[in-house]
Design an enzyme around this catalytic site. Structure first.
Site, PDB file in Angstrom:
ATOM      1  N   ALA A 275       0.753  -1.119  -0.134  1.00 60.28           N
ATOM      2  CA  ALA A 275       0.036   0.181  -0.065  1.00 60.28           C
ATOM      3  C   ALA A 275       0.930   1.279   0.054  1.00 60.28           C
ATOM      4  CB  ALA A 275      -0.870  -0.064   1.277  1.00 60.28           C
TER       5      ALA A 275
ATOM      6  N   GLU B 101       3.878  -6.809   8.003  1.00 65.91           N
ATOM      7  CA  GLU B 101       3.127  -6.068   8.502  1.00 65.91           C
ATOM      8  C   GLU B 101       2.983  -5.830  10.191  1.00 65.91           C
ATOM      9  OE1 GLU B 101       0.992  -6.631   4.508  1.00 65.91           O
ATOM     10  OE2 GLU B 101       2.368  -7.973   6.044  1.00 65.91           O
TER      11      GLU B 101
ATOM     12  N   GLU C 128       0.492 -10.128  -1.090  1.00 70.27           N
ATOM     13  CA  GLU C 128      -0.691 -10.590  -0.961  1.00 70.27           C
ATOM     14  C   GLU C 128      -1.471 -10.591  -2.532  1.00 70.27           C
ATOM     15  OE1 GLU C 128      -3.135  -9.194   2.946  1.00 70.27           O
ATOM     16  OE2 GLU C 128      -2.144  -8.025   2.060  1.00 70.27           O
TER      17      GLU C 128
ATOM     18  N   GLY D 150       1.010  -5.806   0.968  1.00 68.58           N
ATOM     19  CA  GLY D 150      -0.065  -5.743  -0.157  1.00 68.58           C
ATOM     20  C   GLY D 150       0.434  -6.371  -1.288  1.00 68.58           C
TER      21      GLY D 150
END
Length: 277
Positions: free
Chosen positions: A78, A147, A126, A123
């Site tokens: 992100a 994270e 992911e 992310g």
């Protein structure tokens, strides 16, 4: 509505589709924020979803490769700079939209391949985990879900998809330690499926893989993906079982033109010409 596959490079899009001219049926979904290492911004996410909608309705796409528009990058997660200026409500909306987009990527009817040629963090990993297969460039040194170092956990499916891929113990190991892997280490852990040869890119290897996949019958590929993807949800022998679903996916293929073409090509000792019919 059926959409045509068009490139967005000329318009400066942050995510766009680029057909492989030399190999019809293979399409790349390009991440195009090179200065930010393709960190996921609000704009990139919106354009990414639009690309997925186009592929979902495409009749010509056989394999989708998700990759960076520039070598040395994939997706750094992100955009934390952008996120710092968001309200809690905006962050919640962003995360919901990201989860929805990765679910849409995972649910595409065609095989998908992540070509990881740079950092795939948070992310970004992911996103790669939502693809069917992952190929990393040999030189990549940053793959992971860090994270917990930031006081959070993976929030766009990372805890679930990584566990499904590598098992509970390995997923806990990688997430608890926030360990960052090289491409070779990620392959050893089962996080990526292929690593390119030295001096070649992840995209080079991903394209080879896409060519192998796209040579096969499109309807059969879609049915195979559908049957395999339901495995975690269904029992093996009980009512509504995996074997029942496999049979339901298999039987319609017996009456397709591609099936008849495959049999005819076998008799004639030639490569079949599949049309997705």
């Amino acid at each position: 509505m059926r959409r045509s596959i068009q490139t967005g490079r000329a318009g400066g899009a942050e995510a766009y589709l680029e057909p492989c001219v030399e190999h019809p049926g293979i399409v790349s979904l390009m991440l195009n924020r090179p200065k930010a290492k393709n960190a996921i911004s609000l704009r990139l996410l919106e354009e990414f979803q639009t690309c997925l909608d186009t592929v979902q309705s495409s009749k010509t796409t056989r394999v989708l490769i998700v990759r960076s528009s520039t070598i040395g990058a994939f997706c750094a997660g992100a955009d934390l700079v952008e996120r710092a200026g968001m309200s809690k409500a905006q962050v919640d909306t962003f995360l919901a939209d990201l989860r929805r987009a990765l679910g849409a990527l995972e649910g595409l009817p065609v095989p998908t391949v992540a070509a990881v040629d740079g950092p795939a963090l948070g992310g970004g990993l992911e996103l790669a985990l939502a693809c069917d297969l992952r190929v990393a460039g040999h030189a990549v040194t940053k793959i992971g879900l860090p994270e917990v170092r930031l006081g959070i956990i993976p929030g766009a499916g990372g805890t679930q998809r990584l566990t499904r891929l590598v098992g509970v113990a390995k997923a806990k190991d990688l997430i608890f330690t926030a360990r960052i892997l090289t491409a070779v280490e990620a392959h050893q852990m089962g996080v990526v499926d292929y690593v390119s040869e030295p001096e070649t890119t992840g995209y080079d290897r991903a394209l080879q893989l896409a060519l192998q996949i796209s040579a096969n019958a499109p309807l059969a590929l879609k049915a195979a993906k559908q049957a395999i993807s339901r495995v975690p949800e269904l029992g093996l022998e009980t009512g509504g079982s995996r074997l029942d679903f496999e049979r339901a996916s298999y039987e319609p293929l017996l009456h397709t033109k591609d099936r008849l073409e495959a049999l005819q090509a076998f008799r004639e000792k030639r490569a079949p010409l599949f049309r997705g019919e």
